[in-house]
Design a protein around this motif. Structure first.
Motif: not given
Ligand SMILES: O=C(O)CCC(=O)C(=O)O
Ligand SMILES: [Fe+2]
Length: 227
Positions: A100-108
């Protein structure tokens, strides 16, 4: 109620699948779904514009028809939703894997996402006319991704490079700790938001009988974008 009714459990509601994909990024179906039910759920999402058999072989095999491991990626950007239906399972490495890329986006940060959006991914579809595609698109709180790590990404400047390094570090962490694995058995299905959830696969035996039916779907809401 007859025993045939019991076997089918509850009817699968396309609306529930659509809502779950929109909220969680993916929906994994119950066992014993028929391929016709799979197709009718797909049709409820929108236009099913491409269909593929994910199994070994074929005259000019694509990566998903070869036994090698497949790194995590999103499929063609025209597909807002990708869906697979299991016809034959492979026990030796055949589980589907997702990130899931959503949590990775949230870290940016917003700035990092804006820099990442300037990284371009070549369009390698057979029908492509050579344009390339932004690695991510930000619309309000919504971040959509298109990421194919083995293609030659175009990185315009140092800020975009730093944002890409941060994004790829997040992907590496997720590969080490946050892989969602689904060992589908015949009759099971999975629908994913192809701009949020990446998929990959371990190597499988060259003579594997594993067989998934894959559909690419453009949602009714997307208008005429690519393809
Ligand atoms: O074999 C799989 O599990 C997925 C292969 C793949 O990348 C695809 O079907 O798009
Ligand atoms: Fe794929």
């Amino acid at each position: 109620m007859t025993s045939a009714d019991v076997q089918h459990e509850q009817p699968l509601l396309a609306q529930e699948v659509i809502e779950t994909v929109s909220r969680e990024g993916y929906f994994r179906g119950p066992s014993k779904t028929t391929i016709d039910e799979f197709r009718s759920i797909a049709a409820a999402f929108g236009d099913v514009f491409y269909e593929a058999d994910v199994r070994m072989g074929g005259e000019r095999p694509r990566n998903y028809q070869l036994p090698s491991q497949i790194d995590f990626h999103t499929d063609h950007v025209s597909a807002e939703v990708a869906a697979w239906y299991c016809l034959e399972r492979e026990s030796d490495g055949g589980a589907m894997q997702f990130i899931d890329l959503a949590p990775i986006a949230e870290d940016l940060s917003r700035d990092e996402l804006a820099d990442l959006a300037r990284v371009r991914v070549p369009d390698n579809a057979v029908w492509s006319e050579g344009g390339d595609i932004a690695l991510c698109t930000v619309e309000g709180d919504q971040v959509s991704f298109h990421y194919v790590p083995w293609l030659d990404l175009k990185v315009p400047d140092d800020a975009a490079r730093r944002a890409l390094d941060r994004f790829e570090a997040g992907v590496r962490r997720a590969k080490a700790a946050d892989i969602i694995e689904m060992d589908l058995t015949p009759g099971e299905l999975v629908f994913v938001d192809n701009r949020r959830i990446m998929h990959g696969r371990a190597a499988i035996p060259a003579d594997s009988r594993r067989h998934l039916k894959r559909l690419w779907i453009r949602s009714d809401r997307s208008g005429d974008k690519v393809v």
